[in-house]
Motif scaffolding. Structure first.
Motif, PDB file in Angstrom:
ATOM      1  N   ALA A  41       1.965  -4.950   3.092  1.00 22.95           N
ATOM      2  CA  ALA A  41       0.945  -5.701   3.819  1.00 22.95           C
ATOM      3  C   ALA A  41       1.117  -7.197   3.580  1.00 22.95           C
ATOM      4  CB  ALA A  41      -0.442  -5.243   3.401  1.00 22.95           C
TER       5      ALA A  41
ATOM      6  N   LYS B 277      -4.106 -10.356   7.113  1.00 21.83           N
ATOM      7  CA  LYS B 277      -5.114 -11.394   6.884  1.00 21.83           C
ATOM      8  C   LYS B 277      -6.281 -10.879   6.049  1.00 21.83           C
ATOM      9  CE  LYS B 277      -5.859 -11.997  11.352  1.00 21.83           C
ATOM     10  NZ  LYS B 277      -4.951 -11.005  11.950  1.00 21.83           N
ATOM     11  N   THR B 278      -6.805  -9.729   6.465  1.00 22.27           N
ATOM     12  CA  THR B 278      -7.938  -9.172   5.733  1.00 22.27           C
ATOM     13  C   THR B 278      -7.536  -8.799   4.317  1.00 22.27           C
ATOM     14  OG1 THR B 278      -8.965  -8.363   7.755  1.00 22.27           O
ATOM     15  CG2 THR B 278      -9.613  -7.283   5.715  1.00 22.27           C
TER      16      THR B 278
ATOM     17  N   PRO C  67      -1.223 -12.214  14.311  1.00 23.31           N
ATOM     18  CA  PRO C  67      -1.497 -11.004  15.076  1.00 23.31           C
ATOM     19  C   PRO C  67      -2.147  -9.945  14.190  1.00 23.31           C
ATOM     20  CG  PRO C  67       0.863 -11.245  14.678  1.00 23.31           C
ATOM     21  CD  PRO C  67       0.215 -12.498  14.211  1.00 23.31           C
ATOM     22  N   SER C  68      -2.826  -9.015  14.811  1.00 24.17           N
ATOM     23  CA  SER C  68      -3.574  -8.061  14.007  1.00 24.17           C
ATOM     24  C   SER C  68      -2.604  -7.169  13.236  1.00 24.17           C
ATOM     25  CB  SER C  68      -4.508  -7.275  14.913  1.00 24.17           C
ATOM     26  OG  SER C  68      -4.114  -5.957  15.002  1.00 24.17           O
ATOM     27  N   GLY C  69      -2.969  -6.868  11.998  1.00 22.04           N
ATOM     28  CA  GLY C  69      -2.110  -6.054  11.151  1.00 22.04           C
ATOM     29  C   GLY C  69      -1.159  -6.868  10.296  1.00 22.04           C
ATOM     30  N   CYS C  70      -1.297  -8.211  10.317  1.00 20.09           N
ATOM     31  CA  CYS C  70      -0.345  -9.015   9.557  1.00 20.09           C
ATOM     32  C   CYS C  70      -0.845  -9.276   8.136  1.00 20.09           C
ATOM     33  CB  CYS C  70      -0.049 -10.325  10.262  1.00 20.09           C
ATOM     34  SG  CYS C  70      -1.416 -11.470  10.260  1.00 20.09           S
TER      35      CYS C  70
ATOM     36  N   ILE D   6       3.490   0.512   2.841  1.00 26.56           N
ATOM     37  CA  ILE D   6       3.329  -0.589   3.790  1.00 26.56           C
ATOM     38  C   ILE D   6       3.326  -1.889   3.012  1.00 26.56           C
ATOM     39  CG2 ILE D   6       1.736  -1.735   5.368  1.00 26.56           C
ATOM     40  CD1 ILE D   6       0.709   0.930   6.215  1.00 26.56           C
TER      41      ILE D   6
ATOM     42  N   PHE E 125       0.857  -1.188   0.000  1.00 27.16           N
ATOM     43  CA  PHE E 125       0.000   0.000   0.000  1.00 27.16           C
ATOM     44  C   PHE E 125       0.888   1.231   0.000  1.00 27.16           C
ATOM     45  CE2 PHE E 125      -2.897  -3.029   2.168  1.00 27.16           C
ATOM     46  CZ  PHE E 125      -3.986  -2.896   1.330  1.00 27.16           C
TER      47      PHE E 125
ATOM     48  N   LEU F 220       0.912   5.045   1.002  1.00 25.22           N
ATOM     49  CA  LEU F 220       0.152   5.986   1.810  1.00 25.22           C
ATOM     50  C   LEU F 220       0.260   7.382   1.200  1.00 25.22           C
ATOM     51  CD1 LEU F 220       1.108   4.729   5.379  1.00 25.22           C
ATOM     52  CD2 LEU F 220      -0.842   4.115   3.944  1.00 25.22           C
TER      53      LEU F 220
HETATM   54  N1  LIG Z   1      -6.450   0.331   2.165  1.00 26.12           N
HETATM   55  C1  LIG Z   1      -5.310   0.369   2.870  1.00 26.12           C
HETATM   56  N2  LIG Z   1      -4.455   1.400   2.733  1.00 26.12           N
HETATM   57  C2  LIG Z   1      -3.312   1.443   3.439  1.00 26.12           C
HETATM   58  N3  LIG Z   1      -2.911   0.504   4.294  1.00 26.12           N
HETATM   59  C3  LIG Z   1      -3.702  -0.560   4.487  1.00 26.12           C
HETATM   60  C4  LIG Z   1      -4.950  -0.679   3.779  1.00 26.12           C
HETATM   61  N4  LIG Z   1      -5.547  -1.829   4.170  1.00 26.12           N
HETATM   62  C5  LIG Z   1      -4.702  -2.399   5.063  1.00 26.12           C
HETATM   63  N5  LIG Z   1      -3.601  -1.643   5.240  1.00 26.12           N
HETATM   64  C6  LIG Z   1      -2.459  -1.972   6.119  1.00 26.12           C
HETATM   65  O1  LIG Z   1      -2.026  -3.262   5.808  1.00 26.12           O
HETATM   66  C7  LIG Z   1      -1.683  -3.980   6.971  1.00 26.12           C
HETATM   67  C8  LIG Z   1      -2.497  -5.264   7.057  1.00 26.12           C
HETATM   68  O2  LIG Z   1      -3.853  -4.949   7.314  1.00 26.12           O
HETATM   69  P1  LIG Z   1      -4.982  -6.049   7.443  1.00 26.12           P
HETATM   70  O3  LIG Z   1      -4.958  -6.900   6.245  1.00 26.12           O
HETATM   71  O4  LIG Z   1      -6.262  -5.354   7.733  1.00 26.12           O
HETATM   72  O5  LIG Z   1      -4.513  -6.860   8.717  1.00 26.12           O
HETATM   73  P2  LIG Z   1      -5.325  -7.905   9.614  1.00 26.12           P
HETATM   74  O6  LIG Z   1      -6.617  -8.190   8.979  1.00 26.12           O
HETATM   75  O7  LIG Z   1      -4.408  -9.092   9.678  1.00 26.12           O
HETATM   76  O8  LIG Z   1      -5.452  -7.288  10.964  1.00 26.12           O
HETATM   77  C9  LIG Z   1      -1.933  -3.051   8.152  1.00 26.12           C
HETATM   78  O9  LIG Z   1      -0.703  -2.484   8.524  1.00 26.12           O
HETATM   79  C10 LIG Z   1      -2.849  -2.004   7.585  1.00 26.12           C
HETATM   80  O10 LIG Z   1      -2.615  -0.777   8.228  1.00 26.12           O
END
Ligand SMILES: Nc1ncnc2c1ncn2[C@@H]1O[C@H](COP(=O)(O)OP(=O)(O)O)[C@@H](O)[C@H]1O
Ligand SMILES: [Mg+2]
Lengths: 268, 308
Positions: free
Chosen positions: A23, A47-48, A42-45, A21, A13, A15
């Motif tokens: 991701a 997954k989403t 852990p959160s922020g790794c 970042i 990503f 910014l």
């Molecule tokens: N649309 C986006 N723009 C910028 N950074 C993003 C975006 N979506 C996620 N991130 C970054 O990517 C990383 C992984 O996010 P995410 O997939 O939501 O993690 P999880 O679901 O494991 O908690 C995080 O550091 C988040 O801040």
């Protein structure tokens, strides 16, 4: 065979302030048809992010996703989603929600009604078809979400912490339901969770991810999902192997979080 | 000044009286009564019916007492009495209402005066919504159109519709069309902004869910974005209706040959204060009724409001 192939997927990503970042970095994974894979981390790794790429909501900055022979380029009915909450359409009744997919596809009314009826039965909501979704409890709403996803008969079901917002008791029941539906339908399921227990109970395979950059840290094959079908999940949790695995993975995630904290606190 | 003191005295007396009565009569009822902390707990605050009824009664009582009304036994001292040309007693207003309802005013029946105002509001609002809602949707769904219309909408939003009256009169004269256009402009921006925020308020997970269930863009718009925006659109419609009603009355004060605002404007020219008061009360009642009707419509059409 509609296997799901994740081929060297990266997602960076950018910014607005110019920084980037990572991701996801170079994720490769093959998921066979009918497998239930849980993803933990852990959160922020990422997954989403990974799930959004699988669904087709995000185009990865590197690599590709393939389902069978076709490359994933956008969302479609082959890959259904179950979200944590708030993704039901509250202006529609329970039955209308469940029948949404087939209705959009223009299936005949009678066929839709029959399918909705059958699915409400499978998720334990028979007789709730005419209710408004906002009248249901959180657990029941997630049952509707599962049924709505299944109504479309997708090849793959992607779940992003589907039980994360539920209380412990409801959650336990829903875990049993997920296993039951998986066995009945033979769908490929990718389930994201931040509960180690849930990941162990439900995953035939468990992927542990690590952050910065988001990557696959460890992978396990697990016997518990197969044993858990139709059984009391608490019995499974009491197995000695289950306890060992749980402790092992818990300390792995502990270490990861310690490391993240350490990095965050280290003087620049 | 004296009036204000009397008003406060009455308020305090009735308050003390109801408080005393309620400790005696309703000492045990309902959940709210079992709460020990009510000061600061907004959920424990219900508008007291008794207070509302008493409030209206007090206003009429003071009005009657200071105008030598035959409807009350209490009268203010003679040198405090208002002359009917400043403030007629309530019965004058009431009989004037009956008179005008039966015989009409200035060549038109009372119903014609009121209905033309209501008709203007609804027509202006209708066209405002007809253009404004799609405009808001376009702004919510497309970056170019958002950029294109944003300056216009944001500029027009803070301009009070009343400030447009002179321009509308210059361009369109004082006929029916001019008023409809004014009300159209009053409703347009409000509805556009409401629709835009309705679209912006759709949860991304709902949109994602719809797409992965196989919905097309058009189906997403029709089955997800539009119903999702309805509660916001309704809120906007209530605001727009209120603004339109205020604007139509003001516009009729400036230029009209019939209407609710026209009635009080002409009456004031002839010092017919009873008609002015009657008009003001009717305008208030109608405005309030429109709002109540909109709220009922809202509860019926968007029962899911705030339940997402
Ligand atoms: N649309 C986006 N723009 C910028 N950074 C993003 C975006 N979506 C996620 N991130 C970054 O990517 C990383 C992984 O996010 P995410 O997939 O939501 O993690 P999880 O679901 O494991 O908690 C995080 O550091 C988040 O801040
Ligand atoms: Mg997440």
């Amino acid at each position: 065979m509609a296997d799901l192939k994740i081929e060297a997927v990266s997602m960076t990503f950018s910014l607005p302030n110019g920084s980037t970042i990572e991701a996801l970095k170079d994720i490769s994974l093959e998921i066979a048809q009918g497998e239930l894979v849980s993803v933990l981390g852990p959160s922020g790794c990422g997954k989403t992010t990974l799930l959004n790429i699988l669904a087709g909501f995000l185009a990865p900055t590197g690599g590709q996703i393939r389902l069978g022979k076709t490359e994933v380029t956008g969302p479609d009915r082959a890959r259904g989603m179950v979200f944590q909450q708030g993704a039901l359409f509250e202006w529609m009744s329970v039955a209308k929600n469940v029948g949404f997919g087939p209705r959009m596809a223009g299936r005949p009314r009678a066929e839709i009604d029959a399918r909705v009826e059958g699915l409400l039965q499978s998720v334990g909501l028979q007789g709730f078809g005419d209710k408004a979704v906002y009248e249901l409890s959180g657990g029941m709403q997630q049952r509707v979400a599962l049924a709505r996803c299944l109504a479309n008969d997708p090849d793959v079901i992607l779940m992003d912490e589907p039980l994360g917002a539920l209380d412990a008791l409801t959650r336990e029941k829903m875990q049993g339901l997920v296993l039951k539906l998986w066995k009945e339908t033979g769908k490929t399921i990718v389930l994201i969770t931040h509960s180690v227990e849930e990941a162990l109970l439900l995953g035939e395979r468990l992927i542990v991810m690590a952050p910065r950059p988001g990557r696959i840290h460890a992978e396990y094959r697990l016997p518990f999902a197969a044993r858990g079908v139709g059984e009391d999940l608490r019995m499974v949790k009491r197995l000695p192997e289950f306890g060992e695995r749980r402790d092992e993975i818990l300390s792995m995630i502990w270490e990861m979080e310690e490391e993240i904290m350490g990095k965050a606190e280290a003087p620049v | 000044m004296t009036l204000l003191l009397i008003y406060i005295a009455l308020l305090a007396t009735i308050w003390a009286l109801t408080a005393w009565l309620s400790t005696r009569i309703r000492s045990r009822d309902g959940m709210a009564a079992r709460k020990t902390v009510t000061f600061g707990d907004e959920s424990a605050i219900r508008p007291s019916r008794v207070a509302s009824v008493a409030s209206v009664a007090v206003v009429f009582l003071i009005w009657a007492a200071f105008t030598g009304s035959s409807w009350t036994f209490i009268h203010a001292p003679a040198d405090w009495q208002m002359r009917p040309i400043w403030l007629p007693p309530p019965e004058n207003v009431w009989f004037r209402l009956l008179d005008i309802a039966a015989n009409g005013y200035r060549n038109f029946t009372l119903w014609e005066h009121l209905s033309i105002s209501i008709w203007r509001v609804f027509t202006g609002f209708f066209f405002g919504a007809l253009i404004g809602i799609p405009l808001g949707f376009a702004m919510g769904l497309n970056s170019f159109l958002r950029g294109w219309f944003d300056p216009i909408v944001e500029f027009m939003r803070p301009v009070p519709p009343l400030a447009l009256i002179p321009l509308v009169i210059i361009w369109y004269g004082i006929d029916e069309k001019a008023k409809i256009i004014l009300l159209f402009l009053a409703a347009l921006w409000i509805m556009a902004i409401a629709a835009r925020s309705g679209v912006a308020g759709v949860k991304l997970s709902k949109v994602h869910a719809a797409y992965s269930l196989g919905a097309s863009k058009w189906q997403l718009l029709r089955h997800v974005i539009m119903p999702n925006a309805l509660p916001d659109i309704f809120t906007g419609a209530r605001v727009a209706m209120g603004v339109c009603w205020g604007t139509v009355v003001a516009a009729e004060l400036v230029a009209a040959e019939k209407g609710a605002g026209f009635t009080i404007m002409v009456a004031s020219r002839f010092m017919q204060t009873d008609i002015v008061l009657m008009g003001i009360i009717l305008i208030g009642v109608i405005g309030y009724s429109i709002d109540v009707a909109m709220r009922m419509l809202e509860r019926w059409l968007v029962p899911w409001k705030g339940r997402g």
